[in-house]
Design an enzyme around this catalytic site. Structure first.
Site, PDB file in Angstrom:
ATOM      1  N   ARG A 119       0.855  -1.202   0.000  1.00  0.00           N
ATOM      2  CA  ARG A 119       0.000   0.000   0.000  1.00  0.00           C
ATOM      3  C   ARG A 119       0.887   1.248   0.000  1.00  0.00           C
ATOM      4  O   ARG A 119       1.465   1.611   1.022  1.00  0.00           O
ATOM      5  CB  ARG A 119      -0.920   0.007   1.230  1.00  0.00           C
ATOM      6  CG  ARG A 119      -1.757   1.267   1.310  1.00  0.00           C
ATOM      7  CD  ARG A 119      -2.974   1.160   2.209  1.00  0.00           C
ATOM      8  NE  ARG A 119      -2.715   1.126   3.625  1.00  0.00           N
ATOM      9  CZ  ARG A 119      -3.643   1.299   4.571  1.00  0.00           C
ATOM     10  NH1 ARG A 119      -4.908   1.509   4.211  1.00  0.00           N
ATOM     11  NH2 ARG A 119      -3.335   1.241   5.843  1.00  0.00           N
TER      12      ARG A 119
ATOM     13  N   ASP B  12      -3.774   4.117  14.518  1.00  0.00           N
ATOM     14  CA  ASP B  12      -2.877   4.470  13.421  1.00  0.00           C
ATOM     15  C   ASP B  12      -3.256   5.853  12.891  1.00  0.00           C
ATOM     16  O   ASP B  12      -4.052   6.561  13.522  1.00  0.00           O
ATOM     17  CB  ASP B  12      -2.874   3.380  12.335  1.00  0.00           C
ATOM     18  CG  ASP B  12      -4.211   3.288  11.604  1.00  0.00           C
ATOM     19  OD1 ASP B  12      -5.085   4.134  11.842  1.00  0.00           O
ATOM     20  OD2 ASP B  12      -4.357   2.360  10.794  1.00  0.00           O
TER      21      ASP B  12
HETATM   22  C1  LIG Z   1      -6.968   2.111   9.589  1.00  0.00           C
HETATM   23  C2  LIG Z   1      -6.060   1.165   8.930  1.00  0.00           C
HETATM   24  O1  LIG Z   1      -5.456   1.459   7.947  1.00  0.00           O
HETATM   25  S1  LIG Z   1      -5.811  -0.357   9.632  1.00  0.00           S
HETATM   26  C3  LIG Z   1      -4.317  -0.884   8.895  1.00  0.00           C
HETATM   27  C4  LIG Z   1      -3.154  -0.143   9.418  1.00  0.00           C
HETATM   28  N1  LIG Z   1      -2.842  -0.535  10.772  1.00  0.00           N
HETATM   29  C5  LIG Z   1      -2.116  -1.648  10.996  1.00  0.00           C
HETATM   30  O2  LIG Z   1      -1.687  -2.260  10.040  1.00  0.00           O
HETATM   31  C6  LIG Z   1      -1.851  -2.071  12.402  1.00  0.00           C
HETATM   32  C7  LIG Z   1      -1.073  -3.358  12.401  1.00  0.00           C
HETATM   33  N2  LIG Z   1      -0.804  -3.833  13.761  1.00  0.00           N
HETATM   34  C8  LIG Z   1       0.248  -3.438  14.449  1.00  0.00           C
HETATM   35  O3  LIG Z   1       1.031  -2.618  13.996  1.00  0.00           O
HETATM   36  C9  LIG Z   1       0.465  -4.083  15.787  1.00  0.00           C
HETATM   37  O4  LIG Z   1      -0.315  -5.234  15.921  1.00  0.00           O
HETATM   38  C10 LIG Z   1       0.140  -3.183  17.002  1.00  0.00           C
HETATM   39  C11 LIG Z   1       1.023  -1.943  16.947  1.00  0.00           C
HETATM   40  C12 LIG Z   1      -1.299  -2.755  17.010  1.00  0.00           C
HETATM   41  C13 LIG Z   1       0.441  -3.978  18.274  1.00  0.00           C
HETATM   42  O5  LIG Z   1       1.775  -4.397  18.169  1.00  0.00           O
HETATM   43  P1  LIG Z   1       2.561  -5.013  19.411  1.00  0.00           P
HETATM   44  O6  LIG Z   1       2.291  -4.159  20.605  1.00  0.00           O
HETATM   45  O7  LIG Z   1       3.963  -5.226  18.984  1.00  0.00           O
HETATM   46  O8  LIG Z   1       1.830  -6.384  19.604  1.00  0.00           O
HETATM   47  P2  LIG Z   1       2.380  -7.645  20.390  1.00  0.00           P
HETATM   48  O9  LIG Z   1       3.409  -7.276  21.393  1.00  0.00           O
HETATM   49  O10 LIG Z   1       1.194  -8.386  20.866  1.00  0.00           O
HETATM   50  O11 LIG Z   1       3.081  -8.482  19.213  1.00  0.00           O
HETATM   51  C14 LIG Z   1       3.380  -9.837  19.356  1.00  0.00           C
HETATM   52  C15 LIG Z   1       4.116 -10.295  18.126  1.00  0.00           C
HETATM   53  O12 LIG Z   1       3.267 -10.166  16.998  1.00  0.00           O
HETATM   54  C16 LIG Z   1       3.898  -9.398  15.995  1.00  0.00           C
HETATM   55  N3  LIG Z   1       2.881  -8.586  15.328  1.00  0.00           N
HETATM   56  C17 LIG Z   1       1.928  -7.808  15.896  1.00  0.00           C
HETATM   57  N4  LIG Z   1       1.185  -7.247  14.948  1.00  0.00           N
HETATM   58  C18 LIG Z   1       1.667  -7.659  13.756  1.00  0.00           C
HETATM   59  C19 LIG Z   1       1.308  -7.404  12.429  1.00  0.00           C
HETATM   60  N5  LIG Z   1       0.282  -6.609  12.131  1.00  0.00           N
HETATM   61  N6  LIG Z   1       2.032  -7.969  11.446  1.00  0.00           N
HETATM   62  C20 LIG Z   1       3.064  -8.782  11.748  1.00  0.00           C
HETATM   63  N7  LIG Z   1       3.454  -9.079  13.014  1.00  0.00           N
HETATM   64  C21 LIG Z   1       2.758  -8.510  13.996  1.00  0.00           C
HETATM   65  C22 LIG Z   1       4.885  -8.517  16.722  1.00  0.00           C
HETATM   66  O13 LIG Z   1       5.915  -8.133  15.819  1.00  0.00           O
HETATM   67  C23 LIG Z   1       5.349  -9.467  17.812  1.00  0.00           C
HETATM   68  O14 LIG Z   1       6.301 -10.349  17.223  1.00  0.00           O
HETATM   69  P3  LIG Z   1       7.569 -10.933  18.035  1.00  0.00           P
HETATM   70  O15 LIG Z   1       6.982 -11.797  19.106  1.00  0.00           O
HETATM   71  O16 LIG Z   1       8.317 -11.685  16.995  1.00  0.00           O
HETATM   72  O17 LIG Z   1       8.310  -9.754  18.573  1.00  0.00           O
HETATM   73  O1  LIG Z   2      -7.177   2.005   5.821  1.00  0.00           O
HETATM   74  C1  LIG Z   2      -8.124   1.638   6.446  1.00  0.00           C
HETATM   75  C2  LIG Z   2      -8.947   2.477   7.233  1.00  0.00           C
HETATM   76  O2  LIG Z   2      -9.851   1.976   7.921  1.00  0.00           O
HETATM   77  O3  LIG Z   2      -8.688   3.695   7.199  1.00  0.00           O
HETATM   78 MG   LIG Z   3      -7.087   4.209   5.794  1.00  0.00          MG
END
Ligand SMILES: CC(=O)SCCNC(=O)CCNC(=O)[C@H](O)C(C)(C)COP(=O)(O)OP(=O)(O)OC[C@H]1O[C@@H](n2cnc3c(N)ncnc32)[C@H](O)[C@@H]1OP(=O)(O)O
Ligand SMILES: O=CC(=O)O
Ligand SMILES: [Mg+2]
Length: 535
Positions: free
Chosen positions: A166, A449
């Site tokens: 993206r 986010d």
């Molecule tokens: C409105 C929108 O656009 S939505 C889309 C955009 N937003 C996103 O993509 C959010 C994605 N999610 C994240 O960034 C994370 O899950 C967070 C920041 C919310 C939480 O992250 P953390 O606090 O690190 O979670 P947590 O400690 O439970 O993570 C555990 C493990 O899962 C992994 N993990 C957590 N989320 C993700 C993910 N989305 N992708 C890959 N790995 C992940 C962490 O890297 C960690 O790995 P490790 O054990 O190897 O170190």
């Molecule tokens: O990118 C996704 C959203 O909900 O914003």
């Molecule tokens: Mg969005």
């Protein structure tokens, strides 16, 4: 400094480990070609956004389905391209930033697709932008395995998720690459570098160059993307129609142009996604001065089941399936927790969200965390049975009018002091994290986010502008909001301790939530002022 045939090109960011592998003269030249061809149209479309928004805000122009594109909507014969390899079955998609650890974790998460995010989940520091490209470059070549200093080994498994990148939205620029002194569109940088380095590799490995397109506001912006794809494919000698794009319907104006967006991109279109958080942000932003009927309640009360949100998602499924495109659901903000009770609630909330989407005909949906993949998969497995998608579920029963999409008052609910404070608190914490280079963060057990932070600051602006009464009868004035802001700053500071960017976060919040005018995006000026020292 590069000299292309006719342009002076500067790559001004600090150089990091292996950055030269991404910023090669040929790759930069490719971005310059895209810029040459499309910078002018991009800026015209951004002007058109501004004009349309001003007209909407002044009440001069009502919002509705476009009369001039009625023929496209009414023509039942056209369909989008067939599913491309790796995109037939999208029942679970994980999203997240492109740092190295998350890249491996996302690929191994069990999700069918990984949305590799340069947008809402990424703070666009120069390091994040180029390091993210490097991680994708390595991941595609299966060259990303590593061991941490603590001895934890990260190895991509045998069935990694399909990568869908993206790029950043049209509104953002990348100041570290300048052509004739002008910063380049961030969309063209993210798309161009990824496509240039990886398109052929992806195809050779049985996948393809796939993209999610964020924050489009009209079908003309989709046409621009389609033309970018045509040029990019031609330049690299890749067959026309190889790229696939899934468009986020995450602005209120795009909700009226779903058919048209698919039509513009039809030879490259894979589907539409219901990006709920930016959608709510867009509704607030566009109708911020429209009076009480457009004032949304506390953020927690704006759920996906309130009528105007339900209308939007149902129309999305119907539109997609009529055209043979996948309909992909959005992101529930609940994330797993170490606290068993909080965790159980989060899993249940996510399950309900995915059940609603699967029941409505979506072909798959997003999760924020690997721990949520199983629940999403289970829900979609149950509904899909042996099928890879629900394209056959046409939802001809759905009838959505312009009034349904605009019935913001249908959300009901109320604004509370706790809701105002929560928005301020979350915005301060999120902006602090973003300034430190983290674009998605767990805050009070929710994923936050750029999109959710935009909601938080816009709601405060809208409530003040409309003299909104809190549930106890107090009117939310700017002075009261400043009192809350000062309190919340003290509390967040006490919680986070030393080493924060909270003073800057406070300044950004004050400018974008408490000013006379409502800025379109908090990320644009904050990027220019705080994420780069290039002027
Ligand atoms: C409105 C929108 O656009 S939505 C889309 C955009 N937003 C996103 O993509 C959010 C994605 N999610 C994240 O960034 C994370 O899950 C967070 C920041 C919310 C939480 O992250 P953390 O606090 O690190 O979670 P947590 O400690 O439970 O993570 C555990 C493990 O899962 C992994 N993990 C957590 N989320 C993700 C993910 N989305 N992708 C890959 N790995 C992940 C962490 O890297 C960690 O790995 P490790 O054990 O190897 O170190
Ligand atoms: O990118 C996704 C959203 O909900 O914003
Ligand atoms: Mg969005």
């Amino acid at each position: 400094m590069f000299d292309s045939l006719t342009h002076r090109v500067e790559v001004a960011g600090p150089t990091g480990d292996r950055f030269a592998e991404i910023l090669t003269p040929a790759a930069i030249d490719f971005v310059v070609k895209l810029d040459n061809a499309f910078a002018g149209r991009r800026s015209e479309l951004l002007d058109a956004r501004r004009t349309r928004r001003e007209k909407l805000q002044s009440g001069e122009q009502p919002l509705g389905f476009l009369p001039e594109t009625q023929a496209v909507r009414n023509d039942p014969t056209w369909r989008v391209a067939e599913s491309a390899p790796g995109l037939e079955d999208r029942r679970v998609e994980i999203t997240g930033p492109t740092d190295r650890r998350m890249t491996v974790n996302a690929l191994n998460s069990g999700a069918k697709v990984w949305l590799a995010d340069f947008e809402d989940a990424t703070s666009p520091t120069w390091h994040n932008v180029i390091d993210g490209q490097l991680n994708l470059f390595d991941a595609i070549r299966r060259n990303i395995d590593f061991t941490t200093e603590a001895g934890k080994r990260y190895v991509v498994g045998d069935e990694p998720a399909t990568i869908v990148a993206r790029p950043r939205g049209w509104h953002l620029v990348e100041k570290h690459i300048r052509i004739d002194g002008r910063p380049v569109s961030a969309s063209l940088v993210d798309f161009g570098l990824y496509f240039f380095h990886n398109a052929r590799q992806l195809i050779a490995r049985g996948s393809g160059p796939y993209f999610y397109l964020p924050k489009l506001e009209s079908h003309l912006e989709a046409r621009l993307w389609n033309d970018v794809f045509l040029l990019a494919q031609r330049e690299l000698g890749i067959p026309r129609g190889t790229i696939r794009a899934t468009v986020l319907i995450e602005t209120i104006t795009a909700a009226f142009e779903m058919d048209e967006i698919l039509y513009e991109l039809r030879e490259h279109a894979a589907g539409l996604n219901a990006g709920r958080w930016d959608y709510i942000f867009s509704v607030i932003k566009n109708f911020s001065s429209h009076g009480a009927d457009f004032v949304l309640p506390d953020r927690a009360q704006v759920t996906m089941t309130v009528p105007f949100m339900r209308a939007y998602t149902e129309l999305l499924v119907r539109t997609c399936h009529k055209r043979g495109a996948h309909a992909i659901g959005g992101m529930a903000a609940f994330i797993p927790s170490r606290d068993p009770e909080v965790n159980a609630t989060a899993l249940e909330k996510v399950r309900q969200d995915k059940e609603r989407e699967a029941g409505d005909g979506f072909d798959g949906s997003w999760v924020a965390h690997p721990g949520l993949v199983p629940v999403c998969r289970e829900v979609f497995d149950t509904v899909l049975g042996g099928w890879p998608n629900q394209l056959g579920k046409l939802r001809e029963d759905v009838e959505v009018t312009a009034e349904d999409l605009l019935d913001v008052a249908s959300a009901g609910g109320e604004v509370t002091e706790a809701g105002v404070r929560a928005n301020i608190n979350v915005a301060l914490r999120y902006i602090d994290a973003w300034l430190g280079g983290t674009g998605a963060a767990a805050i009070h057990n929710l994923m936050e986010d750029a999109a959710t932070a935009e909601i938080a600051r816009c709601q405060v602006w809208q409530w003040i502008r409309n003299g909104t009464k809190l549930e106890d009868g107090t009117v939310l004035t700017r002075e009261l909001a400043v009192e809350f802001l000062d309190d919340e700053l003290a509390s967040v500071r006490a919680d986070l301790g030393e080493g924060t960017r909270l003073d800057d976060a406070y300044a950004i919040f004050t400018e974008t939530a408490l000013g006379e005018k409502l800025p379109s995006f908090l990320t644009t000026s904050a990027y220019a002022r705080y994420l780069t020292d290039l002027r």
